[in-house]
Write an enzyme that holds these catalytic residues in place. Structure first.
Site, PDB file in Angstrom:
ATOM      1  N   HIS A 465      -2.530  -0.044  -0.753  1.00  0.00           N
ATOM      2  CA  HIS A 465      -3.892   0.110  -1.260  1.00  0.00           C
ATOM      3  C   HIS A 465      -4.448  -1.196  -1.830  1.00  0.00           C
ATOM      4  CE1 HIS A 465      -7.346   2.329  -2.012  1.00  0.00           C
ATOM      5  NE2 HIS A 465      -6.923   3.256  -2.872  1.00  0.00           N
ATOM      6  N   ASP A 469      -8.400  -0.084   1.923  1.00  0.00           N
ATOM      7  CA  ASP A 469      -9.119   0.925   1.144  1.00  0.00           C
ATOM      8  C   ASP A 469      -8.964   2.299   1.776  1.00  0.00           C
ATOM      9  OD1 ASP A 469     -10.042  -0.956  -0.689  1.00  0.00           O
ATOM     10  OD2 ASP A 469     -11.838  -1.405   0.501  1.00  0.00           O
TER      11      ASP A 469
END
Length: 494
Positions: A465, A469
């Site tokens: 992450h 995204d």
């Protein structure tokens, strides 16, 4: 007079070095220019040669990390050219100035034949890559004292990445120095081959064992007993004083390699591969922000396509059309459409990959390995299937090489092979994504307002992450779903 052997400077940013391998033993005579030791820094490896002739005194053992300029050994120049001490405590008067040589007949003391017979060859652990410093002696293929032929497999060595087999460089008798289960440094002597010698099994009429003092005065028998070493060479006298590995045939006397029952539990040593896997997985979770997103794919179209072309596919290519080639191609297409997933973080920089080398996780008895399929965007379905078959065979036989595991940009793990319904796969650093496939299960789904039973597979995408995204991750997984549910468009790269 003693000359110091120091760790030399290797660059402004390098402050320490690792003493990787000593090529000479403590107390051994060395000549000027002889390679003494291999030093490793975080950037390069280099060998250090002797500046003078003399006797070597090692002060820092293998595996130690020391600062630049540290004295790691000394060379006693005053001892250069002096005779080594006799290995026998009471040398005979008439041969006091001669080195200890086995006498074959009392009338004459003939030197060793000029042929290669009788010489000893060290079997050493070979280098296996810059990051690999140790190896595990996994399995000896021959027993101590066996006669071996040139090219014959002697031992299987395991590192934290690959397994390799070591072959005999010459024919002769094998003397095992390091038993199975031991972890040793690269360059360690694990066995010796006496060239031209036969099996060391004692003859029935062999004389009984005699004390060491008396045996040194007697002519050596043609074949010594297993627990006694042959008459040492002059240069190895100092080494003989040091304890060596004990060679034991009985498994019960190997607590380090054999599972040991302790009441209600059994304890056994972790393999190098399992230790590396454990460290790798923990590091992955500690160094990346791992998040997983899920979806499911209807496998009806892929299964129907495979069934309709399977016979012709096998006839033309010699391999079956499996599910994995579809998923590899789907991953390639998704990586092209969502390039953020085809990247990785290196410090404060982002590396964007413009190639499509996909790792495929393969389970073996010793643990999980992830060989890499190269240039999957340029390969056909048949070529991908053949690569997978080849890697599976190499993994099963322990023939996977270090280069087979390097350079992947994305990984696919098929837990469905073992019946897994759903899982959250862990990243394979420094990659930013891994796809988890699962078992195909007949489930009721809504199709055009009707409930139908369809073969469904849950898909899981774990991603870093920090770089990817949520929107990109979901888009990536949906792209894979679309490719699998429309395999004809996938084959046309649409």
């Amino acid at each position: 007079m003693a000359t110091e052997v120091k760790v030399p400077a290797a660059g402004e940013s390098i402050t320490s070095a690792n003493v990787a391998t000593w090529h000479k033993k403590d107390g051994e005579s060395v000549a000027k220019g002889d390679v003494l030791v291999t030093l490793e820094t975080d950037k390069v490896s280099n060998e250090l040669a002797a500046d003078v002739a003399g006797v070597l005194k090692i002060m820092v053992e293998e595996g130690e990390e020391v600062a630049i300029g540290t004295v790691i050994a000394e060379i006693d120049e005053s001892a250069a050219g002096s005779a080594e001490p006799e290995p026998g405590p009471e040398p005979q008067t008439e041969s006091a100035s001669e080195p200890a040589i086995e006498e074959q007949a009392p009338a004459e003391s003939a030197p060793a034949p000029a042929t290669g017979e009788g010489k000893t060859i060290d079997v050493k652990v070979p280098a296996a890559g810059e990051s690999i410093t140790t190896a595990n002696v996994a399995a000896w293929r021959r027993k101590d004292g066996d006669s071996v032929s040139k090219g014959e497999a002697l031992v299987t060595l395991e590192t934290d990445k690959v397994s390799t087999e070591l072959e005999a460089e010459e024919s002769g008798r094998l003397e095992i120095v390091v038993p199975e289960g031991e972890e040793v440094s690269i360059g360690t002597v694990i066995a010796r081959i006496t060239v031209g010698a036969g099996s060391s099994k004692p003859a029935p009429e062999s004389a009984p064992a005699v004390p060491a003092k008396e045996s040194s005065k007697q002519a050596a028998p043609a074949t010594p007993e297993k627990e006694k070493a042959p008459a040492p060479k002059p240069e190895s006298a100092a080494a003989e004083a040091k304890p060596d590995f004990k060679i034991v045939d009985a498994p019960a006397e190997r607590p380090d390699t054999t599972p040991v029952a302790e009441g209600r539990v059994t304890r056994r040593k972790m393999s190098m591969l399992r230790r590396k896997i454990a460290t790798h997985l923990v590091n992955a979770q500690q160094t990346a922000a791992i998040l997983t997103t899920f979806n499911e794919a209807d496998m009806s179209s892929v299964m129907k396509l495979r069934k309709s072309v399977q016979e012709d596919f096998i006839a033309k290519h010699g391999v079956k059309l499996g599910f994995m080639s579809f998923f590899v191609k789907a991953v390639v297409q998704a990586l092209k459409d969502v390039p953020q997933v085809n990247g990785m973080i290196d410090g404060n920089e982002i590396i964007e990959n413009h190639f499509y080398d996909v790792g495929v996780a393969i389970g073996t008895e010793k643990g999980l390995v992830v060989p890499v399929l190269r240039d999957c965007d340029q390969k056909s379905f048949a070529e991908i299937e053949q690569d997978i078959i080849d890697y599976a065979g190499k993994a099963r036989d322990g023939k996977i090489q270090l280069e087979d595991l390097q350079g992947g940009v994305f990984t696919i793990s098929n837990g469905g092979t073992y019946g897994s319904l759903l899982s959250t796969p862990i990243l394979n650093p420094p990659q930013s994504g891994i796809l988890g496939m699962h078992t195909i299960q007949q489930r009721p789904v809504a199709v055009d307002g009707k409930v139908e039973i369809r073969p469904m597979m849950y898909l899981a995408l774990s991603y870093d992450h920090r770089l990817v995204d949520g929107k990109e991750a979901v888009t990536f997984l949906i792209r894979i779903k679309d490719c699998i549910e429309n395999p004809t468009r996938l084959m046309l790269e649409m």
